[in-house]
Design a protein around this motif. Sequence first.
Motif, mmCIF file in Angstrom:
data_model
loop_
_atom_site.group_PDB
_atom_site.id
_atom_site.type_symbol
_atom_site.label_atom_id
_atom_site.label_comp_id
_atom_site.label_asym_id
_atom_site.label_seq_id
_atom_site.Cartn_x
_atom_site.Cartn_y
_atom_site.Cartn_z
ATOM 1 N N SER A 46 0.812 -1.220 0.000
ATOM 2 C CA SER A 46 0.000 0.000 0.000
ATOM 3 C C SER A 46 0.845 1.270 0.000
ATOM 4 N N GLU A 47 2.163 1.126 0.158
ATOM 5 C CA GLU A 47 3.051 2.291 0.120
ATOM 6 C C GLU A 47 3.040 2.907 -1.281
ATOM 7 N N GLU A 48 3.271 4.190 -1.321
ATOM 8 C CA GLU A 48 3.305 4.920 -2.585
ATOM 9 C C GLU A 48 4.377 4.341 -3.512
ATOM 10 N N ASP A 49 4.071 4.233 -4.771
ATOM 11 C CA ASP A 49 4.991 3.766 -5.813
ATOM 12 C C ASP A 49 5.384 2.302 -5.695
ATOM 13 N N MET A 50 4.641 1.510 -4.948
ATOM 14 C CA MET A 50 4.966 0.095 -4.827
ATOM 15 C C MET A 50 4.312 -0.651 -5.996
ATOM 16 N N PRO A 51 5.088 -1.385 -6.784
ATOM 17 C CA PRO A 51 4.552 -1.993 -7.997
ATOM 18 C C PRO A 51 3.789 -3.300 -7.772
ATOM 19 N N LEU A 52 3.759 -3.819 -6.559
ATOM 20 C CA LEU A 52 3.134 -5.120 -6.305
ATOM 21 C C LEU A 52 1.940 -4.987 -5.379
ATOM 22 N N SER A 53 1.027 -5.926 -5.508
ATOM 23 C CA SER A 53 -0.101 -5.992 -4.572
ATOM 24 C C SER A 53 -0.566 -7.437 -4.482
ATOM 25 N N GLY A 54 -1.408 -7.711 -3.513
ATOM 26 C CA GLY A 54 -2.001 -9.029 -3.368
ATOM 27 C C GLY A 54 -0.994 -10.145 -3.186
ATOM 28 N N ASP A 55 -1.228 -11.240 -3.909
ATOM 29 C CA ASP A 55 -0.377 -12.424 -3.791
ATOM 30 C C ASP A 55 1.068 -12.149 -4.210
ATOM 31 N N ALA A 56 1.262 -11.255 -5.180
ATOM 32 C CA ALA A 56 2.620 -10.932 -5.623
ATOM 33 C C ALA A 56 3.402 -10.264 -4.496
ATOM 34 N N ALA A 57 2.744 -9.411 -3.728
ATOM 35 C CA ALA A 57 3.407 -8.754 -2.594
ATOM 36 C C ALA A 57 3.747 -9.768 -1.515
ATOM 37 N N VAL A 58 2.820 -10.668 -1.215
ATOM 38 C CA VAL A 58 3.071 -11.702 -0.205
ATOM 39 C C VAL A 58 4.251 -12.568 -0.629
ATOM 40 N N GLU A 59 4.271 -12.977 -1.881
ATOM 41 C CA GLU A 59 5.365 -13.824 -2.376
ATOM 42 C C GLU A 59 6.699 -13.084 -2.329
ATOM 43 N N SER A 60 6.694 -11.798 -2.668
ATOM 44 C CA SER A 60 7.935 -11.015 -2.636
ATOM 45 C C SER A 60 8.462 -10.869 -1.217
ATOM 46 N N VAL A 61 7.590 -10.554 -0.266
ATOM 47 C CA VAL A 61 8.019 -10.411 1.127
ATOM 48 C C VAL A 61 8.507 -11.753 1.661
ATOM 49 N N LYS A 62 7.822 -12.824 1.301
ATOM 50 C CA LYS A 62 8.244 -14.164 1.729
ATOM 51 C C LYS A 62 9.633 -14.486 1.178
ATOM 52 N N ARG A 63 9.866 -14.180 -0.086
ATOM 53 C CA ARG A 63 11.161 -14.478 -0.716
ATOM 54 C C ARG A 63 12.276 -13.648 -0.088
ATOM 55 N N ILE A 64 11.997 -12.379 0.220
ATOM 56 C CA ILE A 64 13.000 -11.531 0.886
ATOM 57 C C ILE A 64 13.336 -12.120 2.253
ATOM 58 N N GLY A 65 12.318 -12.590 2.979
ATOM 59 C CA GLY A 65 12.554 -13.236 4.277
ATOM 60 C C GLY A 65 13.395 -14.489 4.143
ATOM 61 N N GLU A 66 13.132 -15.281 3.094
ATOM 62 C CA GLU A 66 13.923 -16.495 2.869
ATOM 63 C C GLU A 66 15.378 -16.150 2.541
ATOM 64 N N LEU A 67 15.572 -15.122 1.730
ATOM 65 C CA LEU A 67 16.943 -14.696 1.422
ATOM 66 C C LEU A 67 17.653 -14.222 2.689
ATOM 67 N N ALA A 68 16.931 -13.498 3.518
ATOM 68 C CA ALA A 68 17.512 -13.025 4.776
ATOM 69 C C ALA A 68 17.873 -14.193 5.675
ATOM 70 N N ALA A 69 17.010 -15.208 5.727
ATOM 71 C CA ALA A 69 17.279 -16.372 6.559
ATOM 72 C C ALA A 69 18.504 -17.132 6.061
ATOM 73 N N ASP A 70 18.754 -17.077 4.757
ATOM 74 C CA ASP A 70 19.903 -17.777 4.179
ATOM 75 C C ASP A 70 21.215 -17.010 4.338
ATOM 76 N N ALA A 71 21.148 -15.720 4.627
ATOM 77 C CA ALA A 71 22.374 -14.923 4.792
ATOM 78 C C ALA A 71 23.061 -15.356 6.082
ATOM 79 N N SER A 72 24.324 -15.697 5.979
ATOM 80 C CA SER A 72 25.027 -16.195 7.162
ATOM 81 C C SER A 72 25.413 -15.043 8.084
ATOM 82 N N GLU A 73 25.488 -15.345 9.354
ATOM 83 C CA GLU A 73 25.828 -14.335 10.351
ATOM 84 C C GLU A 73 27.335 -14.104 10.444
ATOM 85 N N ASP A 74 28.127 -14.911 9.758
ATOM 86 C CA ASP A 74 29.575 -14.751 9.845
ATOM 87 C C ASP A 74 30.114 -13.676 8.892
#
Length: 88
Positions: A46-74
């Motif tokens: 819902s933020e201004e200029d955001m190109p995604l909505s609905g399921d595409a937004a959920v999938e994008s946020v989920k994928r960003i979370g997965e990438l973050a989870a894969d980033a090592s702490e070292d």
Amino acid sequence: MPTSPARPSTSYVAPESMVRALADLLAETSDDGAPVLPDVAAAWASEEDMPLSGDAAVESVKRIGELAADASEDGRQQLYVWSGTESV
């Protein structure tokens, strides 16, 4: 149709606290036990200029979370975040 000039993009390494918060988002639930990911994605979309909505937004946020989870702490792997717009 005229095109607008492209603005330069900016890239930076996400701080460790941001990476952890994004990774934790995948398992986070509300008080009633429902996943918070769809609500976070809806707020983000819902933020201004955001190109995604609905399921595409959920999938994008989920994928960003997965990438973050894969980033090592070292520090050998880092999550990069960028901002920019393409001309249309």
